[in-house]
Write a protein that holds these residues in place. Structure first.
Motif, mmCIF file in Angstrom:
data_model
loop_
_atom_site.group_PDB
_atom_site.id
_atom_site.type_symbol
_atom_site.label_atom_id
_atom_site.label_comp_id
_atom_site.label_asym_id
_atom_site.label_seq_id
_atom_site.Cartn_x
_atom_site.Cartn_y
_atom_site.Cartn_z
ATOM 1 N N MET A 105 0.848 -1.192 0.000
ATOM 2 C CA MET A 105 0.000 0.000 0.000
ATOM 3 C C MET A 105 0.881 1.239 0.000
ATOM 4 S SD MET A 105 -2.989 1.111 2.695
ATOM 5 C CE MET A 105 -3.995 -0.275 2.173
ATOM 6 N N ALA A 106 0.496 2.228 -0.801
ATOM 7 C CA ALA A 106 1.285 3.453 -0.890
ATOM 8 C C ALA A 106 1.341 4.153 0.460
ATOM 9 C CB ALA A 106 0.687 4.379 -1.941
ATOM 10 N N GLN A 107 2.438 4.794 0.725
ATOM 11 C CA GLN A 107 2.588 5.507 1.985
ATOM 12 C C GLN A 107 1.610 6.665 2.058
ATOM 13 O OE1 GLN A 107 6.470 7.024 2.619
ATOM 14 N NE2 GLN A 107 6.032 7.842 4.643
ATOM 15 N N ILE A 108 0.963 6.827 3.212
ATOM 16 C CA ILE A 108 0.025 7.922 3.409
ATOM 17 C C ILE A 108 0.796 9.215 3.568
ATOM 18 C CG2 ILE A 108 -1.718 8.864 4.957
ATOM 19 C CD1 ILE A 108 -2.485 6.010 5.644
ATOM 20 N N SER A 109 0.424 10.222 2.833
ATOM 21 C CA SER A 109 1.069 11.521 2.950
ATOM 22 C C SER A 109 0.028 12.598 2.784
ATOM 23 C CB SER A 109 2.158 11.679 1.883
ATOM 24 O OG SER A 109 1.576 11.839 0.600
ATOM 25 N N SER A 110 0.420 13.834 3.047
ATOM 26 C CA SER A 110 -0.515 14.947 2.932
ATOM 27 C C SER A 110 -1.004 15.116 1.513
ATOM 28 C CB SER A 110 0.153 16.238 3.411
ATOM 29 O OG SER A 110 1.308 16.509 2.637
ATOM 30 N N MET A 111 -0.262 14.577 0.522
ATOM 31 C CA MET A 111 -0.684 14.684 -0.867
ATOM 32 C C MET A 111 -1.770 13.683 -1.198
ATOM 33 S SD MET A 111 2.980 15.224 -2.777
ATOM 34 C CE MET A 111 2.175 15.298 -4.380
ATOM 35 N N ASP A 112 -1.914 12.649 -0.369
ATOM 36 C CA ASP A 112 -2.849 11.572 -0.675
ATOM 37 C C ASP A 112 -4.213 11.756 -0.036
ATOM 38 O OD1 ASP A 112 -0.066 9.381 -0.183
ATOM 39 O OD2 ASP A 112 -0.831 10.172 -2.077
ATOM 40 N N LEU A 113 -4.284 12.412 1.087
ATOM 41 C CA LEU A 113 -5.507 12.465 1.866
ATOM 42 C C LEU A 113 -5.974 13.890 2.110
ATOM 43 C CD1 LEU A 113 -4.790 9.833 4.669
ATOM 44 C CD2 LEU A 113 -6.235 9.555 2.658
ATOM 45 N N PRO A 114 -7.307 14.096 2.179
ATOM 46 C CA PRO A 114 -7.808 15.391 2.628
ATOM 47 C C PRO A 114 -7.393 15.636 4.075
ATOM 48 C CG PRO A 114 -9.550 14.079 1.598
ATOM 49 C CD PRO A 114 -8.384 13.172 1.789
ATOM 50 N N ALA A 115 -7.349 16.896 4.451
ATOM 51 C CA ALA A 115 -6.912 17.248 5.806
ATOM 52 C C ALA A 115 -7.795 16.611 6.868
ATOM 53 C CB ALA A 115 -6.892 18.767 5.961
ATOM 54 N N SER A 116 -9.111 16.512 6.611
ATOM 55 C CA SER A 116 -10.013 15.949 7.618
ATOM 56 C C SER A 116 -9.731 14.470 7.862
ATOM 57 C CB SER A 116 -11.467 16.140 7.187
ATOM 58 O OG SER A 116 -11.721 15.481 5.950
ATOM 59 N N GLU A 150 -6.782 13.043 7.364
ATOM 60 C CA GLU A 150 -5.510 13.034 8.093
ATOM 61 C C GLU A 150 -5.740 13.302 9.581
ATOM 62 O OE1 GLU A 150 -2.754 15.730 6.250
ATOM 63 O OE2 GLU A 150 -1.836 14.057 5.172
ATOM 64 N N ALA A 151 -6.654 14.235 9.886
ATOM 65 C CA ALA A 151 -6.955 14.532 11.280
ATOM 66 C C ALA A 151 -7.562 13.319 11.977
ATOM 67 C CB ALA A 151 -7.900 15.728 11.364
ATOM 68 N N ALA A 152 -8.407 12.560 11.258
ATOM 69 C CA ALA A 152 -9.004 11.354 11.834
ATOM 70 C C ALA A 152 -7.941 10.308 12.164
ATOM 71 C CB ALA A 152 -10.037 10.770 10.868
ATOM 72 N N TRP A 153 -6.852 10.291 11.387
ATOM 73 C CA TRP A 153 -5.749 9.372 11.633
ATOM 74 C C TRP A 153 -4.778 9.920 12.681
ATOM 75 C CZ3 TRP A 153 -4.857 4.464 10.342
ATOM 76 C CH2 TRP A 153 -5.562 3.902 9.274
ATOM 77 N N GLY A 154 -4.971 11.169 13.096
ATOM 78 C CA GLY A 154 -4.039 11.778 14.032
ATOM 79 C C GLY A 154 -2.778 12.265 13.369
ATOM 80 N N LEU A 155 -2.814 12.434 12.044
ATOM 81 C CA LEU A 155 -1.641 12.888 11.303
ATOM 82 C C LEU A 155 -1.605 14.403 11.140
ATOM 83 C CD1 LEU A 155 -1.631 10.213 8.462
ATOM 84 C CD2 LEU A 155 -0.289 10.220 10.576
ATOM 85 N N ARG A 156 -2.673 15.041 11.514
ATOM 86 C CA ARG A 156 -2.756 16.497 11.379
ATOM 87 C C ARG A 156 -3.536 17.044 12.562
ATOM 88 N NH1 ARG A 156 -3.197 20.441 6.958
ATOM 89 N NH2 ARG A 156 -2.594 18.778 5.508
ATOM 90 N N ALA A 157 -3.082 18.147 13.114
ATOM 91 C CA ALA A 157 -3.788 18.772 14.236
ATOM 92 C C ALA A 157 -5.062 19.443 13.728
ATOM 93 C CB ALA A 157 -2.891 19.808 14.911
ATOM 94 N N VAL A 158 -6.118 19.375 14.543
ATOM 95 C CA VAL A 158 -7.358 20.065 14.192
ATOM 96 C C VAL A 158 -7.173 21.550 14.463
ATOM 97 C CG1 VAL A 158 -8.788 18.054 14.670
ATOM 98 C CG2 VAL A 158 -8.284 19.662 16.506
ATOM 99 N N PRO A 159 -7.994 22.419 13.837
ATOM 100 C CA PRO A 159 -7.837 23.861 14.049
ATOM 101 C C PRO A 159 -7.948 24.231 15.516
ATOM 102 C CG PRO A 159 -9.297 23.423 12.207
ATOM 103 C CD PRO A 159 -9.041 22.107 12.865
ATOM 104 N N SER A 160 -7.112 25.134 15.950
ATOM 105 C CA SER A 160 -7.132 25.560 17.348
ATOM 106 C C SER A 160 -7.303 27.064 17.498
ATOM 107 C CB SER A 160 -5.827 25.133 18.037
ATOM 108 O OG SER A 160 -4.710 25.705 17.381
ATOM 109 N N LYS A 161 -7.375 27.774 16.391
ATOM 110 C CA LYS A 161 -7.530 29.218 16.449
ATOM 111 C C LYS A 161 -8.749 29.633 15.647
ATOM 112 C CE LYS A 161 -2.554 30.095 16.887
ATOM 113 N NZ LYS A 161 -1.389 30.802 16.316
#
Length: 246
Positions: free
Chosen positions: A1-12, A14-25
């Motif tokens: 399976m291809a490596q998951i990266s920010s180019m492969d997934l929508p930000a939401s 990625e956030a579900a996977w814990g790979l991106r922080a949710v908005p805090s501001k």
């Protein structure tokens, strides 16, 4: 399976996977991705999938629609997250490939029964959200000692998953039609049997006549009878493949 990266997934996702922080501001910091998904699911359960829109979800949360786009950028992403939340993680499966896959299939069956709106979401992409991947992993683990090739294991999971989904969709559509007509499944099937008996005869339709005369359409209805029958037959077919590898 291809490596998951920010180019492969929508930000939401990625956030579900814990790979991106949710908005805090910004405004409405009380919002959360999980909260948005939960409200969208409540709308789907109460009003149907057609009622789920970014504007309706925002209105239910008491925020402007644009506030949601900081968490999920499109309805398509929201639907994917809703499905993932509805499935959750699979519970523990029994040992042995057949018992394990049977439990897996019944688990998916229960999700479709509890959340029929899931069946209305078109399948346009392979699963990438975390809970769905957990279900895939669980099914593959059931097959680890079968001697099947890795490609065969994946094909088995796809076969079984397709059976569960298609059977659930058919039952859901038929039951919806029965409810709209103000009848029940046993009543409708009995009426169908009587109608067929008036239309056909043993000369042209001997096999179907035998089914009618055997009282098949008048049998007491088990809502899961066809699922049980189909699941056993699918597993029987997989068993032939597994035995051939051993």
């Amino acid at each position: 399976m291809a490596q998951i990266s920010s180019m492969d997934l929508p930000a939401s996702i990625e956030a579900a996977w814990g790979l991106r922080a949710v908005p805090s501001k910004g405004p409405k910091r009380g919002l959360s991705l999980d909260g948005i998904v939960a409200v969208a699911i409540r709308i789907a359960e109460a009003e149907g999938l057609a009622a789920v829109s970014m504007s309706n979800v925002a209105a239910s949360l008491g925020v402007a629609t644009m506030s949601l786009y900081r968490y999920v950028s499109a309805k398509r992403e929201l639907l994917a997250l809703m499905i993932d939340s509805a499935f959750g993680d699979p519970s523990g499966l029994d040992p042995g490939w057949r018992q394990g896959l049977s439990g897996w299939a019944w688990g998916q069956h229960a999700v479709f029964r509890k959340h029929p709106w899931v069946l209305r979401v078109p399948i346009s992409d392979p699963p990438v959200a975390p809970h769905q991947i957990a279900w895939l992993e669980a099914a593959l683990l059931c097959l680890r000692d079968t001697g099947l090739a890795e490609s065969e294991k994946l094909s088995v999971v796809l076969l079984l998953g397709n059976f569960v989904r298609s059977e659930a969709a058919l039952v859901n559509d038929v039951n919806a039609a029965f409810r709209a007509a103000g009848t029940t499944s046993p009543q409708a099937m009995a009426a169908y049997g009587r109608l067929l008996a008036r239309l056909i005869g043993p000369g042209r339709f001997p096999a179907l006549t035998a089914v009618i005369e055997a009282g098949v359409f008048d049998a007491e209805d088990d809502p899961d009878a066809e699922f049980k029958f189909g699941l056993r037959r699918v597993l029987d077919g997989i068993a032939v493949l597994v035995d051939s590898r051993r």
